[in-house]
Design an enzyme around this catalytic site. Structure first.
Site, PDB file in Angstrom:
ATOM      1  N   ASP A  33      24.627   2.057   1.611  1.00  0.00           N
ATOM      2  CA  ASP A  33      24.868   1.098   0.537  1.00  0.00           C
ATOM      3  C   ASP A  33      26.005   1.649  -0.336  1.00  0.00           C
ATOM      4  OD1 ASP A  33      24.656  -1.058  -1.241  1.00  0.00           O
ATOM      5  OD2 ASP A  33      22.480  -1.115  -1.085  1.00  0.00           O
ATOM      6  N   GLU A  85      20.432  -7.368  -8.770  1.00  0.00           N
ATOM      7  CA  GLU A  85      19.944  -5.988  -8.627  1.00  0.00           C
ATOM      8  C   GLU A  85      19.193  -5.513  -9.872  1.00  0.00           C
ATOM      9  OE1 GLU A  85      22.527  -3.371  -6.355  1.00  0.00           O
ATOM     10  OE2 GLU A  85      23.703  -5.073  -5.668  1.00  0.00           O
TER      11      GLU A  85
END
Ligand SMILES: *[C@@H]1O[C@H](CO)[C@@H](O)[C@H](O)[C@H]1NC(C)=O
Ligand SMILES: *[C@@H]1O[C@H](CO)[C@@H](O)[C@H](O)[C@H]1NC(C)=O
Ligand SMILES: *[C@@H]1O[C@H](CO)[C@@H](O)[C@H](O)[C@H]1NC(C)=O
Ligand SMILES: *[C@@H]1O[C@H](CO)[C@@H](O)[C@H](O)[C@H]1NC(C)=O
Length: 635
Positions: A316, A521
């Site tokens: 990521d 997020e």
């Protein structure tokens, strides 16, 4: 001229002596035969040939993915960069056209093609609900709504449409789907999850063959498959347990035993790998205190060795930096732990030369064996060869009309209709929905009624999303209502009316659209899950005075119990995207409500986490709940 084909015939005629003649023919033509560039060769032979020619520098370049802001034709060439990405909201220009995107991607690609071996780079982007960074793209409902549809074939069609829109901008790779099983809606990424039930998430992996195309029968399990220029490489993320963190804290710790991990969070990876997913992204989260980005047992031992996944594993964004606490506090260790865990390509939004330098020295010191580098590069090349990137590295304008096409918008509208869940319909056995198209005067109210940005949510144009109607092209719910009602019906719009306004007008009924404002997020982590003001006041002011339908726009179940008795009808619309017309289609009975909750709707946050099958299950609306209505002909 096809040297290989003619050569084959000559060899059979005259035997081995002809090889010399073949060789001189190639030289005379000015192009030495390079096996890896020959699409007729099996992929394994092309990989082997190319790898035998590559230096360590070129191999590490393949493992390097840089953010577009750092990229240029020269940088691609100088560092042999294997991949470029757009982070959320990272665009070549505001409201850039498909052509502007193509020119940017091709410019980087020309740098890669001008290197000694001419290995094409692969450009990746988060197209997580349609091609959401791009102006005028079709924005589909976020996954939380798609899980409600229980319709894998719809997901496959959405995948195919998204692939066309992504390719329209010259991009061959999306970081989707997210196959998280969100077990706690307090998590800011819960809307990226199809369901709390792994079986629904598994069924929804049908988006993968939509994005990539169907692997031909007989393709061995785990071998990546991407069918050419109208399809894109997909990415199952985030491996593994991202949706199981404590209190839903983003990137935090998933505390569960091995059996639980395997039975809840792993199953969808079996499906994704079986369907030929090209790449898998590792999760920021930890499993029982161990960072997934450093978890060799799961990334290599399970995903690569046991599941036989043969595509590439990507980190990521700054994922290896976050192996240490605080992030980037021991970067050499991060590179070592991440690459040894089995990460093949590293996403580097900032200092990529530091990564290249550190990885190079770790290999030279034999801390990281050459076999690990070769495994990574082999996997990356396998995906690039499979998808035809060597044959078609540069995009043309042939697909630009796919971006935001009417056909795709109709598909998104269908998805919106099927994603709505009717939670309450009427008081005292008097159903309110479907609403009549013909009424003297109706009220439309609420912060989310006329707000395209709010109905799209996070990951839309910008990483966090934003409010307003000018961020992209689409239909707000207010516009959709006006499009749908009979021309004789007066539609009064008042975003946040006071009770006197509502009382002093004789409205037949009201539609109140409220909910969460966009987030992505960790910024979306919430411990209270309340609808922010003025949502609750609007509900109170309107529903206290007139029959009302409340439509909730949210990335997850939110607190509604305190308002429920005053509301005549309640609809969960999740984050529907640009095609708000789908909401009006169902409210006014052109289509019936069919959606069933793919999440448990809690009464209060202190019940959380609470998922279907839990011993003390006491929801406001259970998993699978959803009232239905019939289409109302001639309404
Ligand atoms: C989880 O969150 C807590 C509170 O923010 C933090 O102290 C802890 O380090 C986090 N744990 C992990 C594994 O990220
Ligand atoms: C990148 O990291 C290297 C250390 O490897 C350092 O020398 C350099 O200044 C850094 N560059 C930037 C732009 O931070
Ligand atoms: C959006 O895309 C459609 C389909 O390609 C096109 O017809 C339309 O002109 C575009 N609109 C804008 C504002 O760019
Ligand atoms: C709920 O939590 C969010 C996110 O932490 C916060 O911004 C908001 O102020 C809280 N609302 C209430 C009513 O406490």
């Amino acid at each position: 001229m096809k040297v290989g084909k003619m050569g084959g015939r000559l060899i059979s005629l005259m035997g081995c002596a002809v090889l010399l003649c073949l060789w001189s023919a190639a030289v005379a033509e000015g192009a030495a035969y390079l096996k890896y560039k020959d699409p007729k060769q099996p992929i394994s032979a092309r990989i082997k040939d190319l790898m035998s020619r590559m230096t360590l520098e070129e191999k590490i370049g393949q493992m390097t993915q840089i953010e577009r802001k750092l990229a240029s034709s020269d940088i691609m060439k100088k560092y042999f960069v294997g991949s470029v990405l757009s982070g959320g909201g990272s665009v070549p220009a505001p409201m850039a056209s498909a052509e502007t995107w193509i020119n940017m991607v091709n410019e980087f690609q020309k740098g890669s093609l001008s290197t000694r071996l001419g290995i094409p780079m692969i450009y990746g982007i988060d197209a997580v609900h349609g091609h959401n960074n791009v102006y005028n793209a079709t924005i589909f409902p976020h996954n939380v709504g798609l899980g409600v549809t229980r319709d894998p074939q719809l997901l496959k069609r959405i995948g195919a449409a998204t692939a066309l829109e992504v390719r329209a901008t010259g991009i061959p790779y999306t970081f989707a789907p997210c196959i998280a099983v969100c077990r706690d809606p307090r998590w800011g990424r819960c809307y990226e999850s199809y369901s709390e039930d792994h079986r629904i998430v598994q069924a929804m992996t049908e988006i993968i063959p939509g994005l990539q195309g169907d692997a031909p029968a007989g393709t061995p399990k785990g071998v990546p498959f991407v069918a050419g220029k109208t399809k894109v490489a997909a990415c199952a993320k985030h491996f593994v347990g991202d949706g199981g963190t404590v209190k839903g804290i983003d990137e935090n710790n998933t505390v569960i035993d091995y059996k639980g991990l395997l039975s809840i969070h792993m199953p969808a990876y079996f499906d994704a790998v079986r369907k030929g997913v090209a790449t898998v992204m590792v999760s920021y989260s930890s499993w029982n205190g161990k960072r997934m980005h450093a978890n060799h047992d799961l990334v290599t031992g399970f995903l690569k060795d046991k599941l036989k996944f043969r595509g590439f594993v990507i980190s990521d964004w700054q994922g290896i930096d976050r192996i240490t606490d605080p992030p980037h506090s021991n970067y050499v260790y991060s590179v070592q732990a991440g690459v040894l865990a089995g990460i093949d390509m590293v996403m580097l939004p900032e200092n990529f030369t530091e990564f290249i330098d550190d990885l190079t020295s770790l290999v030279k010191k034999n801390v990281i064996p050459m076999s690990r580098i070769d495994d990574a590069v082999k996997r990356i090349l396998r995906v690039k060869f499979t998808m035809g990137l060597f044959e078609n590295p540069l995009a043309d304008l042939s697909l630009v009309n796919q971006l935001g096409s009417q056909e795709h918008r109709e598909l998104a509208r269908e998805a919106v209709r099927k994603s709505l869940v009717l939670l309450k319909n009427g008081i005292d056995n008097q159903p309110l929905l479907p609403l009549p198209k013909k009424s003297p005067k109706i009220l439309v109210a609420g912060s989310h009624a006329n707000n395209l940005g709010y109905q799209c949510g996070g990951w839309t144009i910008e990483w966090q999303g934003h409010g307003g109607n000018d961020l992209t092209v689409g239909t707000t719910i207010l516009t959709a209502i006006k499009n749908t009602v009979d021309p004789s019906t007066q539609v009064i719009y008042n975003e946040n009316p006071d009770a006197n306004f509502v009382k002093s007008n004789s409205f037949s009924h009201a539609i109140v659209v409220v909910g969460e404002t966009p987030y992505a997020e960790g910024a979306g982590d919430s411990l209270n899950l309340t609808i922010p003001e003025p949502g609750p006041s609007t509900i109170k002011n309107v529903c206290g005075s007139v029959k009302c339908v409340v439509v909730i726009i949210s990335g997850r179940p939110v607190v509604v119990e305190p308002y429920l008795s005053s509301i005549s009808a309640l609809v969960a619309a999740w984050l529907p995207g640009t095609e708000g017309q789908g909401v009006a289609d169902v409210l006014f009975g052109d289509y019936g409500f069919t959606g069933k909750l793919a999440r448990t709707w809690f009464k209060s946050v202190d019940q959380l986490p609470m998922n279907v099958g839990d011993p003390h299950y006491d929801p406001l609306f259970p998993f699978g709940f959803g009232l239905t209505t019939k289409p109302k002909k001639g309404n």
